[in-house]
Design a protein around this motif. Structure first.
Motif, PDB file in Angstrom:
ATOM      1  N   PHE A   1       4.973  15.092 -14.777  1.00 34.63           N
ATOM      2  CA  PHE A   1       5.130  13.971 -14.173  1.00 34.63           C
ATOM      3  C   PHE A   1       4.411  13.268 -12.331  1.00 34.63           C
ATOM      4  O   PHE A   1       3.734  14.645 -12.025  1.00 34.63           O
ATOM      5  N   ASP A   2       4.179  12.980 -12.334  1.00 32.48           N
ATOM      6  CA  ASP A   2       3.896  12.485 -11.194  1.00 32.48           C
ATOM      7  C   ASP A   2       4.514  12.672  -9.649  1.00 32.48           C
ATOM      8  O   ASP A   2       5.962  11.207 -10.295  1.00 32.48           O
ATOM      9  N   ASP A   3       4.961  12.769  -8.768  1.00 34.61           N
ATOM     10  CA  ASP A   3       5.601  12.306  -7.777  1.00 34.61           C
ATOM     11  C   ASP A   3       6.415  11.213  -7.678  1.00 34.61           C
ATOM     12  O   ASP A   3       5.238  10.406  -7.338  1.00 34.61           O
ATOM     13  N   PRO A   4       7.502  10.830  -7.760  1.00 31.45           N
ATOM     14  CA  PRO A   4       7.520   9.200  -7.779  1.00 31.45           C
ATOM     15  C   PRO A   4       7.258   8.500  -6.703  1.00 31.45           C
ATOM     16  O   PRO A   4       7.310   7.823  -6.127  1.00 31.45           O
ATOM     17  N   ARG A   5       7.581   9.646  -5.843  1.00 30.40           N
ATOM     18  CA  ARG A   5       7.178   9.283  -3.893  1.00 30.40           C
ATOM     19  C   ARG A   5       5.707   8.392  -3.530  1.00 30.40           C
ATOM     20  O   ARG A   5       5.260   6.802  -2.903  1.00 30.40           O
ATOM     21  N   ILE A   6       5.213   8.710  -4.564  1.00 32.61           N
ATOM     22  CA  ILE A   6       3.498   8.384  -4.601  1.00 32.61           C
ATOM     23  C   ILE A   6       2.886   7.204  -6.232  1.00 32.61           C
ATOM     24  O   ILE A   6       1.657   6.724  -5.370  1.00 32.61           O
ATOM     25  N   LEU A   7       3.759   6.971  -6.381  1.00 33.48           N
ATOM     26  CA  LEU A   7       3.354   6.431  -7.988  1.00 33.48           C
ATOM     27  C   LEU A   7       3.757   4.824  -7.095  1.00 33.48           C
ATOM     28  O   LEU A   7       3.869   4.606  -5.825  1.00 33.48           O
ATOM     29  N   PRO A   8       2.905   3.566  -7.837  1.00 30.83           N
ATOM     30  CA  PRO A   8       3.136   2.222  -7.051  1.00 30.83           C
ATOM     31  C   PRO A   8       4.721   1.560  -6.766  1.00 30.83           C
ATOM     32  O   PRO A   8       5.751   2.066  -7.261  1.00 30.83           O
ATOM     33  N   GLY A   9       4.813   1.324  -5.528  1.00 28.70           N
ATOM     34  CA  GLY A   9       6.056   1.064  -5.073  1.00 28.70           C
ATOM     35  C   GLY A   9       6.475   1.586  -3.728  1.00 28.70           C
ATOM     36  O   GLY A   9       7.916   1.784  -3.732  1.00 28.70           O
ATOM     37  N   GLY A  10       6.122   3.181  -4.310  1.00 24.69           N
ATOM     38  CA  GLY A  10       6.895   4.367  -3.567  1.00 24.69           C
ATOM     39  C   GLY A  10       6.331   4.318  -2.240  1.00 24.69           C
ATOM     40  O   GLY A  10       6.216   3.236  -2.098  1.00 24.69           O
TER      41      GLY A  10
ATOM     42  N   GLU B   1       1.102  22.483  10.138  1.00 24.32           N
ATOM     43  CA  GLU B   1       1.556  23.357  11.553  1.00 24.32           C
ATOM     44  C   GLU B   1       0.366  22.898  12.524  1.00 24.32           C
ATOM     45  O   GLU B   1       0.992  23.572  13.780  1.00 24.32           O
ATOM     46  N   ASP B   2      -1.499  22.881  12.644  1.00 25.51           N
ATOM     47  CA  ASP B   2      -1.735  22.776  13.660  1.00 25.51           C
ATOM     48  C   ASP B   2      -2.306  21.331  14.226  1.00 25.51           C
ATOM     49  O   ASP B   2      -2.098  21.268  15.189  1.00 25.51           O
ATOM     50  N   GLY B   3      -0.836  20.839  13.726  1.00 29.37           N
ATOM     51  CA  GLY B   3      -0.169  19.643  14.433  1.00 29.37           C
ATOM     52  C   GLY B   3      -1.544  17.947  14.008  1.00 29.37           C
ATOM     53  O   GLY B   3      -0.813  17.286  14.122  1.00 29.37           O
ATOM     54  N   VAL B   4      -1.398  18.243  12.467  1.00 30.58           N
ATOM     55  CA  VAL B   4      -2.490  17.453  11.458  1.00 30.58           C
ATOM     56  C   VAL B   4      -1.606  16.860  11.231  1.00 30.58           C
ATOM     57  O   VAL B   4      -0.520  16.998  10.800  1.00 30.58           O
ATOM     58  N   LYS B   5      -1.465  15.189  11.541  1.00 32.38           N
ATOM     59  CA  LYS B   5      -0.451  14.405  10.875  1.00 32.38           C
ATOM     60  C   LYS B   5      -1.263  13.705   9.829  1.00 32.38           C
ATOM     61  O   LYS B   5      -2.614  13.022  10.213  1.00 32.38           O
ATOM     62  N   GLY B   6      -0.248  12.655   8.964  1.00 31.90           N
ATOM     63  CA  GLY B   6      -1.376  11.835   7.902  1.00 31.90           C
ATOM     64  C   GLY B   6       0.138  11.433   7.097  1.00 31.90           C
ATOM     65  O   GLY B   6       1.219  12.301   7.257  1.00 31.90           O
ATOM     66  N   ASP B   7      -0.412  10.266   6.115  1.00 33.25           N
ATOM     67  CA  ASP B   7       0.120   9.576   5.134  1.00 33.25           C
ATOM     68  C   ASP B   7      -0.710   9.515   3.668  1.00 33.25           C
ATOM     69  O   ASP B   7      -1.649   9.731   4.430  1.00 33.25           O
ATOM     70  N   ILE B   8       0.506   9.878   2.731  1.00 33.03           N
ATOM     71  CA  ILE B   8      -0.103  10.182   1.162  1.00 33.03           C
ATOM     72  C   ILE B   8       0.206   8.095   0.402  1.00 33.03           C
ATOM     73  O   ILE B   8       1.517   8.946   0.622  1.00 33.03           O
ATOM     74  N   GLN B   9      -0.381   7.871   0.425  1.00 35.18           N
ATOM     75  CA  GLN B   9      -0.582   7.007   0.355  1.00 35.18           C
ATOM     76  C   GLN B   9       0.103   6.407  -1.766  1.00 35.18           C
ATOM     77  O   GLN B   9      -0.737   7.235  -2.193  1.00 35.18           O
ATOM     78  N   SER B  10       0.162   5.672  -2.220  1.00 37.76           N
ATOM     79  CA  SER B  10      -0.428   5.241  -4.110  1.00 37.76           C
ATOM     80  C   SER B  10      -1.412   5.011  -3.660  1.00 37.76           C
ATOM     81  O   SER B  10      -2.127   3.848  -3.227  1.00 37.76           O
ATOM     82  N   GLY B  11      -2.348   5.892  -4.885  1.00 39.69           N
ATOM     83  CA  GLY B  11      -3.586   5.510  -4.948  1.00 39.69           C
ATOM     84  C   GLY B  11      -4.917   6.567  -4.416  1.00 39.69           C
ATOM     85  O   GLY B  11      -6.279   6.105  -4.625  1.00 39.69           O
ATOM     86  N   SER B  12      -4.140   7.485  -3.547  1.00 39.92           N
ATOM     87  CA  SER B  12      -4.481   8.173  -2.258  1.00 39.92           C
ATOM     88  C   SER B  12      -4.177   9.503  -3.010  1.00 39.92           C
ATOM     89  O   SER B  12      -4.219  11.009  -1.918  1.00 39.92           O
ATOM     90  N   ALA B  13      -3.559   9.394  -3.602  1.00 36.70           N
ATOM     91  CA  ALA B  13      -2.565  11.184  -3.259  1.00 36.70           C
ATOM     92  C   ALA B  13      -3.980  12.038  -4.287  1.00 36.70           C
ATOM     93  O   ALA B  13      -2.558  13.728  -5.433  1.00 36.70           O
ATOM     94  N   GLY B  14      -4.647  11.689  -4.950  1.00 36.74           N
ATOM     95  CA  GLY B  14      -5.093  13.422  -5.823  1.00 36.74           C
ATOM     96  C   GLY B  14      -4.745  13.062  -7.341  1.00 36.74           C
ATOM     97  O   GLY B  14      -5.076  11.715  -8.292  1.00 36.74           O
ATOM     98  N   TRP B  15      -5.142  13.703  -7.421  1.00 37.60           N
ATOM     99  CA  TRP B  15      -5.669  13.828  -9.628  1.00 37.60           C
ATOM    100  C   TRP B  15      -4.104  13.318 -10.520  1.00 37.60           C
ATOM    101  O   TRP B  15      -2.621  14.227  -9.618  1.00 37.60           O
ATOM    102  N   ALA B  16      -3.932  12.725 -11.014  1.00 34.14           N
ATOM    103  CA  ALA B  16      -2.678  13.049 -11.907  1.00 34.14           C
ATOM    104  C   ALA B  16      -1.812  13.581 -12.408  1.00 34.14           C
ATOM    105  O   ALA B  16      -2.745  14.893 -12.873  1.00 34.14           O
TER     106      ALA B  16
END
Length: 228
Positions: free
Chosen positions: A147-156, A164-179
């Protein structure tokens, strides 16, 4: 003159051989209604999948397929994954109706930096529970959970992370990598990637799950002399 006749006879034989339809043989049986068929000479050619219950007859490889010679166990039905002698996978996520390419991850799964194992290191390939598991002498390659993580599906809502090194970011729908089901990687290769943050790549096993009661073949088979 006799030599000319012999040459013509040899030519006719050669032409006749070339005109013959390539033989088709079953190279793998999943059960009593699902199988793989190879069409070609010398165990090299087109690979087809057949499911007589669902009325499916689809092409897995268009040409140059060579059978996977290692142990092969495949009770999974929705997610189909077929490996070849040369590596890489062709997969279906709709019971074998349509097929697409799957690959090893671009990360360094092997200690020498390669993303794939040498063929001689492979012990078995098992597809069970809609996941594929390629066991080698040293490590386990696997696809994600089915399954694909529902948080990064369209509308998620996406996935917010802070490393740990302090880097922050967001994974959005369409930028989460492979299905799901399209990449095979090791636990070592997964470490430190954004895939590790997704539920489909969490709590993966350390070894191939045990399969009980499988009635299909445990290896592909092919007759090199068929049709000759």
């Amino acid at each position: 003159m006799k030599g000319l006749y012999l040459a013509l006879a040899a030519l006719l034989v050669a032409v006749n051989c070339e005109a013959k339809e390539p033989p088709t043989q079953v190279v793998y049986r999943f059960d009593d209604h699902r199988s793989l068929e190879l069409k070609g000479w010398d165990c090299d050619g087109e690979l087809w999948y057949t499911d007589t219950q669902k009325g499916i007859h689809s092409q897995v490889w268009s040409q140059f397929y060579r059978i996977f010679t290692k142990k092969f166990i495949h009770p999974s039905e929705r997610y189909m994954a077929i490996s070849s002698w040369g590596g890489g996978f062709t997969v279906s996520k709709d019971y074998g109706k349509t097929w697409s390419g799957a690959h090893y991850s671009p990360g360094e799964n092997e200690p020498n930096g390669d993303n794939r194992p040498p063929y001689d290191d492979i012990l078995s390939f098992t597809v069970v529970g809609d996941q594929g598991f390629l066991q080698t002498k040293h490590r386990l390659y696997m696809s994600s959970k089915p399954f694909d993580d529902p948080r990064i599906l369209p509308g998620g809502p996406g996935i917010h992370y802070e490393l740990e090194d302090g880097v922050k970011g967001d994974i959005q729908s369409g930028s989460a990598g492979w299905a799901w089901g399209l990449i095979y990687m090791t636990r070592q290769g997964l470490k430190g990637t954004i895939q590790e943050l997704q539920t489909s790549w969490k709590d993966l096993p350390d070894k191939t799950p045990e399969v009980k009661g499988y009635t299909g073949w445990d290896h592909m088979r092919c007759d090199m002399d068929l049709g000759k």
